[in-house]
Design an enzyme around this catalytic site. Structure first.
Site, PDB file in Angstrom:
ATOM      1  N   ARG A 142      -0.262   2.663  -0.305  1.00 42.07           N
ATOM      2  CA  ARG A 142      -1.179   2.624  -1.443  1.00 42.07           C
ATOM      3  C   ARG A 142      -2.124   1.428  -1.270  1.00 42.07           C
ATOM      4  O   ARG A 142      -1.998   0.419  -1.964  1.00 42.07           O
ATOM      5  CB  ARG A 142      -0.400   2.542  -2.754  1.00 42.07           C
ATOM      6  CG  ARG A 142       0.354   3.827  -3.058  1.00 42.07           C
ATOM      7  CD  ARG A 142       1.142   3.725  -4.347  1.00 42.07           C
ATOM      8  NE  ARG A 142       2.307   2.841  -4.207  1.00 42.07           N
ATOM      9  CZ  ARG A 142       3.179   2.599  -5.181  1.00 42.07           C
ATOM     10  NH1 ARG A 142       3.014   3.142  -6.372  1.00 42.07           N
ATOM     11  NH2 ARG A 142       4.206   1.801  -4.974  1.00 42.07           N
ATOM     12  N   ASP A 179      -5.043  -1.174  -1.476  1.00 37.69           N
ATOM     13  CA  ASP A 179      -5.748  -1.648  -2.655  1.00 37.69           C
ATOM     14  C   ASP A 179      -7.253  -1.495  -2.511  1.00 37.69           C
ATOM     15  O   ASP A 179      -7.766  -1.186  -1.431  1.00 37.69           O
ATOM     16  CB  ASP A 179      -5.402  -3.120  -2.905  1.00 37.69           C
ATOM     17  CG  ASP A 179      -3.946  -3.310  -3.307  1.00 37.69           C
ATOM     18  OD1 ASP A 179      -3.485  -2.583  -4.196  1.00 37.69           O
ATOM     19  OD2 ASP A 179      -3.274  -4.182  -2.724  1.00 37.69           O
ATOM     20  N   ARG A 201      -1.903 -10.122   2.720  1.00 39.51           N
ATOM     21  CA  ARG A 201      -3.031 -10.995   2.385  1.00 39.51           C
ATOM     22  C   ARG A 201      -2.565 -12.396   1.999  1.00 39.51           C
ATOM     23  O   ARG A 201      -3.231 -13.390   2.291  1.00 39.51           O
ATOM     24  CB  ARG A 201      -3.860 -10.353   1.283  1.00 39.51           C
ATOM     25  CG  ARG A 201      -4.614  -9.105   1.765  1.00 39.51           C
ATOM     26  CD  ARG A 201      -5.079  -8.226   0.614  1.00 39.51           C
ATOM     27  NE  ARG A 201      -5.968  -8.933  -0.276  1.00 39.51           N
ATOM     28  CZ  ARG A 201      -6.347  -8.455  -1.460  1.00 39.51           C
ATOM     29  NH1 ARG A 201      -5.912  -7.263  -1.866  1.00 39.51           N
ATOM     30  NH2 ARG A 201      -7.156  -9.141  -2.235  1.00 39.51           N
TER      31      ARG A 201
END
Length: 244
Positions: free
Chosen positions: A50, A52, A197
């Site tokens: 999924r 972002d 990240r």
């Protein structure tokens, strides 16, 4: 009913991410809308990751169950004729009936791209985080070794994540430098939201000399998100491959 496996590539800049959202266009929504006229009914397309808003993909995998007898290659052509140019179906193939792109996956590979030159070239602006400073990639590699293996990655997860456990396994973490590009590649069994990240943001601080090499292991052990570095911008992240 048949199950098909799709490999999807996309530039995520203009989308709210893979998953359907009420506040914008998602990749999942685009593919489902493109399949509906072919199938003659609404369908659900399941994605392996999924991703972002703003995150890109070279090897996103999706699965869908269809009644249509359309040939896989013909389906790929039909979808690419309908989808916007920044979303492409690279391949379609028959899969086992119980194949699920998300739950059948055994691992994912992400790459994060950093540009260290004095300015970010216009044609690279959508795909790199601009860090206009020299990064010590040897320090980044050394610090990254502490993250390889099975650990509690609470220090690198987004607040409010709905994951039931924060334990994940990183199988490989590489930091490569070429010209003005630094590429951080991370392979693992799965990732928490913003995990890659947050890791990159932390390693960049190590590469800048703002965080000690051994500090990454201490941050991991703390399980405290406030101890890690910033969350790197979405635009540098690419889902490279999903493993089965």
């Amino acid at each position: 009913m048949r199950t098909l496996k799709l490999v999807v590539q996309y530039d995520g800049t203009d989308y709210v991410g893979w998953q359907r959202q009420p506040n914008g266009t998602s990749i999942q929504e685009l593919i489902e809308r493109a399949i509906e006229p072919i199938e003659g009914r609404q369908v659900t397309v399941v994605g392996a990751g999924r991703t972002d808003a703003g995150v890109h993909a070279l090897g996103q995998v999706a699965s869908v169950q269809l009644e249509s007898s359309i040939d896989p290659a013909a389906l790929a052509r039909a979808l690419n004729a309908t989808l916007p140019e920044d979303v492409r179906v690279a391949s379609v193939e028959e899969a086992a009936t119980d194949f699920n792109a998300r739950f059948s996956a055994t691992g994912k590979v992400y790459a994060y791209r950093i540009w260290t030159g004095p300015f970010l070239p216009p044609f690279e602006r959508r795909y790199f985080w601009h860090v206009p400073a020299s990064l010590d990639v040897d320090r980044m590699r050394e610090a990254g070794r502490a993250l390889v293996g099975t650990h509690d990655f609470s220090a690198f997860r987004a607040a409010g994540s709905d994951a039931t456990t924060s334990a994940r396994t990183i199988r490989e973490l590489q930091v490569e430098f070429e010209a003005e590009r630094v590429i951080v590649t991370i392979a693992g069994d799965g990732f928490l939201r913003y995990m890659v990240r947050a890791i990159v943001g932390t390693l960049v601080e190590v590469g800048q000399g703002r965080r000690p090499v051994e500090g990454v292991a201490a941050t991991l052990a703390s399980r405290d998100r406030s101890q890690a570095g910033p969350t790197a911008p979405a635009k540098g992240l690419v889902l490279v491959r999903v493993k089965y």
